[in-house]
Design a protein around this motif. Structure first.
Motif, PDB file in Angstrom:
ATOM      1  N   LEU A  24       0.851  -1.188   0.000  1.00  0.00           N
ATOM      2  CA  LEU A  24       0.000   0.000   0.000  1.00  0.00           C
ATOM      3  C   LEU A  24       0.886   1.237   0.000  1.00  0.00           C
ATOM      4  CD1 LEU A  24      -1.642  -2.330   1.548  1.00  0.00           C
ATOM      5  CD2 LEU A  24      -3.095  -0.459   2.241  1.00  0.00           C
ATOM      6  N   ALA A  25       0.618   2.167  -0.902  1.00  0.00           N
ATOM      7  CA  ALA A  25       1.306   3.454  -0.934  1.00  0.00           C
ATOM      8  C   ALA A  25       0.303   4.503  -0.498  1.00  0.00           C
ATOM      9  CB  ALA A  25       1.822   3.750  -2.333  1.00  0.00           C
ATOM     10  N   MET A  26       0.717   5.329   0.451  1.00  0.00           N
ATOM     11  CA  MET A  26      -0.183   6.335   1.009  1.00  0.00           C
ATOM     12  C   MET A  26       0.523   7.683   1.086  1.00  0.00           C
ATOM     13  SD  MET A  26      -1.464   3.857   4.071  1.00  0.00           S
ATOM     14  CE  MET A  26       0.156   3.107   4.202  1.00  0.00           C
ATOM     15  N   ARG A  27      -0.294   8.728   1.133  1.00  0.00           N
ATOM     16  CA  ARG A  27       0.233  10.083   1.271  1.00  0.00           C
ATOM     17  C   ARG A  27      -0.512  10.762   2.411  1.00  0.00           C
ATOM     18  NH1 ARG A  27       0.354  13.160  -4.086  1.00  0.00           N
ATOM     19  NH2 ARG A  27      -1.800  12.525  -4.059  1.00  0.00           N
ATOM     20  N   VAL A  47       4.062  13.578   3.605  1.00  0.00           N
ATOM     21  CA  VAL A  47       4.823  12.396   3.973  1.00  0.00           C
ATOM     22  C   VAL A  47       4.252  11.229   3.177  1.00  0.00           C
ATOM     23  CG1 VAL A  47       5.394  10.794   5.852  1.00  0.00           C
ATOM     24  CG2 VAL A  47       5.279  13.242   6.298  1.00  0.00           C
ATOM     25  N   TYR A  48       5.115  10.439   2.568  1.00  0.00           N
ATOM     26  CA  TYR A  48       4.692   9.240   1.852  1.00  0.00           C
ATOM     27  C   TYR A  48       4.956   8.033   2.731  1.00  0.00           C
ATOM     28  CZ  TYR A  48       4.203  12.178  -2.205  1.00  0.00           C
ATOM     29  OH  TYR A  48       3.794  13.155  -3.073  1.00  0.00           O
ATOM     30  N   LEU A  49       4.015   7.094   2.713  1.00  0.00           N
ATOM     31  CA  LEU A  49       4.082   5.919   3.574  1.00  0.00           C
ATOM     32  C   LEU A  49       3.904   4.654   2.744  1.00  0.00           C
ATOM     33  CD1 LEU A  49       1.543   7.430   6.090  1.00  0.00           C
ATOM     34  CD2 LEU A  49       4.002   7.284   6.487  1.00  0.00           C
ATOM     35  N   LEU A  50       4.582   3.589   3.142  1.00  0.00           N
ATOM     36  CA  LEU A  50       4.408   2.277   2.529  1.00  0.00           C
ATOM     37  C   LEU A  50       4.089   1.262   3.609  1.00  0.00           C
ATOM     38  CD1 LEU A  50       7.351   1.926  -0.027  1.00  0.00           C
ATOM     39  CD2 LEU A  50       4.975   2.524  -0.483  1.00  0.00           C
ATOM     40  N   ARG A  51       3.261   0.282   3.239  1.00  0.00           N
ATOM     41  CA  ARG A  51       2.936  -0.814   4.159  1.00  0.00           C
ATOM     42  C   ARG A  51       2.641  -2.049   3.340  1.00  0.00           C
ATOM     43  NH1 ARG A  51      -1.798  -2.886   6.427  1.00  0.00           N
ATOM     44  NH2 ARG A  51      -3.066  -1.203   5.612  1.00  0.00           N
ATOM     45  N   ARG A  52       3.221  -3.159   3.738  1.00  0.00           N
ATOM     46  CA  ARG A  52       2.873  -4.428   3.092  1.00  0.00           C
ATOM     47  C   ARG A  52       1.452  -4.793   3.497  1.00  0.00           C
ATOM     48  NH1 ARG A  52       7.376  -6.409   0.784  1.00  0.00           N
ATOM     49  NH2 ARG A  52       9.363  -5.814   1.710  1.00  0.00           N
ATOM     50  N   THR A  57       2.891  -2.663  10.113  1.00  0.00           N
ATOM     51  CA  THR A  57       3.981  -1.691  10.203  1.00  0.00           C
ATOM     52  C   THR A  57       3.996  -0.797   8.976  1.00  0.00           C
ATOM     53  OG1 THR A  57       5.287  -3.265  11.465  1.00  0.00           O
ATOM     54  CG2 THR A  57       6.470  -1.415  10.466  1.00  0.00           C
ATOM     55  N   THR A  58       3.997   0.502   9.210  1.00  0.00           N
ATOM     56  CA  THR A  58       4.033   1.482   8.133  1.00  0.00           C
ATOM     57  C   THR A  58       5.402   2.141   8.117  1.00  0.00           C
ATOM     58  OG1 THR A  58       1.677   1.892   8.398  1.00  0.00           O
ATOM     59  CG2 THR A  58       2.930   3.562   7.229  1.00  0.00           C
ATOM     60  N   THR A  59       5.964   2.302   6.922  1.00  0.00           N
ATOM     61  CA  THR A  59       7.280   2.898   6.749  1.00  0.00           C
ATOM     62  C   THR A  59       7.146   4.263   6.098  1.00  0.00           C
ATOM     63  OG1 THR A  59       8.253   0.710   6.449  1.00  0.00           O
ATOM     64  CG2 THR A  59       9.554   2.581   5.699  1.00  0.00           C
ATOM     65  N   CYS A  60       7.797   5.242   6.682  1.00  0.00           N
ATOM     66  CA  CYS A  60       7.848   6.585   6.106  1.00  0.00           C
ATOM     67  C   CYS A  60       8.933   6.596   5.034  1.00  0.00           C
ATOM     68  CB  CYS A  60       8.172   7.590   7.205  1.00  0.00           C
ATOM     69  SG  CYS A  60       8.324   9.273   6.618  1.00  0.00           S
ATOM     70  N   ILE A  61       8.566   7.010   3.831  1.00  0.00           N
ATOM     71  CA  ILE A  61       9.539   7.091   2.748  1.00  0.00           C
ATOM     72  C   ILE A  61      10.237   8.429   2.848  1.00  0.00           C
ATOM     73  CG2 ILE A  61       9.864   7.117   0.247  1.00  0.00           C
ATOM     74  CD1 ILE A  61       9.128   4.401   1.373  1.00  0.00           C
ATOM     75  N   ASN A  62      11.504   8.371   3.153  1.00  0.00           N
ATOM     76  CA  ASN A  62      12.290   9.582   3.332  1.00  0.00           C
ATOM     77  C   ASN A  62      12.778  10.124   2.002  1.00  0.00           C
ATOM     78  OD1 ASN A  62      12.295   9.662   6.234  1.00  0.00           O
ATOM     79  ND2 ASN A  62      13.563   7.838   6.143  1.00  0.00           N
ATOM     80  N   GLY A  63      12.859  11.403   1.936  1.00  0.00           N
ATOM     81  CA  GLY A  63      13.333  12.075   0.739  1.00  0.00           C
ATOM     82  C   GLY A  63      12.577  13.371   0.575  1.00  0.00           C
ATOM     83  N   ASN A  64      13.024  14.176  -0.335  1.00  0.00           N
ATOM     84  CA  ASN A  64      12.314  15.405  -0.645  1.00  0.00           C
ATOM     85  C   ASN A  64      12.438  15.663  -2.139  1.00  0.00           C
ATOM     86  OD1 ASN A  64      14.781  16.891  -1.176  1.00  0.00           O
ATOM     87  ND2 ASN A  64      15.058  16.981   1.033  1.00  0.00           N
ATOM     88  N   ARG A  65      11.811  16.703  -2.612  1.00  0.00           N
ATOM     89  CA  ARG A  65      11.810  16.941  -4.053  1.00  0.00           C
ATOM     90  C   ARG A  65      13.181  17.346  -4.570  1.00  0.00           C
ATOM     91  NH1 ARG A  65       6.055  17.873  -3.664  1.00  0.00           N
ATOM     92  NH2 ARG A  65       5.188  16.304  -5.050  1.00  0.00           N
ATOM     93  N   LEU A  66      14.053  17.852  -3.708  1.00  0.00           N
ATOM     94  CA  LEU A  66      15.398  18.225  -4.154  1.00  0.00           C
ATOM     95  C   LEU A  66      16.306  17.010  -4.239  1.00  0.00           C
ATOM     96  CD1 LEU A  66      15.900  21.522  -2.121  1.00  0.00           C
ATOM     97  CD2 LEU A  66      15.244  21.259  -4.520  1.00  0.00           C
TER      98      LEU A  66
END
Length: 122
Positions: A24-27, A47-52, A57-66
């Motif tokens: 699952l991809a979430m925003r 913040v973008y989140l992923l979860r199987r 357990t939900t994982t925060c996808i780190n990063g930014n537009r730069l």
């Protein structure tokens, strides 16, 4: 969530579901008031989140537009792509970044090849 929400823990929130299947991809968008700011001049953070699908357990996808395809993004997303060497190659070669997350997860969930597209900003 490390790397997001300014160190705050959110126990309940509404998130936008971008794609679902085995992953699952979430925003999640939230209002961030800067120190000394009034309620009307803060910024909206995303913040973008992923979860199987079979996990809580939900994982925060780190990063930014730069630096959306930087090391933090790569180390966070690669464990979700273990069954897709084509997607791993795109991430490792920095052909995709945070703005492509929805399309990457859609390709993973459908078993289809990823088509590099211009990211949609909103």
């Amino acid at each position: 969530m490390k790397g997001g929400l300014d160190g705050k823990v959110v126990t309940r929130a509404f998130v936008e579901l971008l794609d679902s299947g085995q992953v699952l991809a979430m925003r999640y968008k939230y209002w961030l008031n800067m120190p000394g700011s009034t309620p009307n001049n803060g910024t909206i953070e995303t913040v973008y989140l992923l979860r199987r699908a079979n996990s809580s357990t939900t994982t925060c996808i780190n990063g930014n537009r730069l630096s959306g395809g930087g090391a933090r993004f790569r180390e966070t997303i690669l464990p979700y792509l273990t069954e897709r060497p084509d997607l791993i190659e795109l991430v490792e070669k920095r052909k995709v970044a945070l703005d492509h997350l929805s399309g990457i997860v859609r390709a993973l969930n459908t078993g289809q090849p990823y088509t590099l597209a211009v990211p949609y900003y909103n």
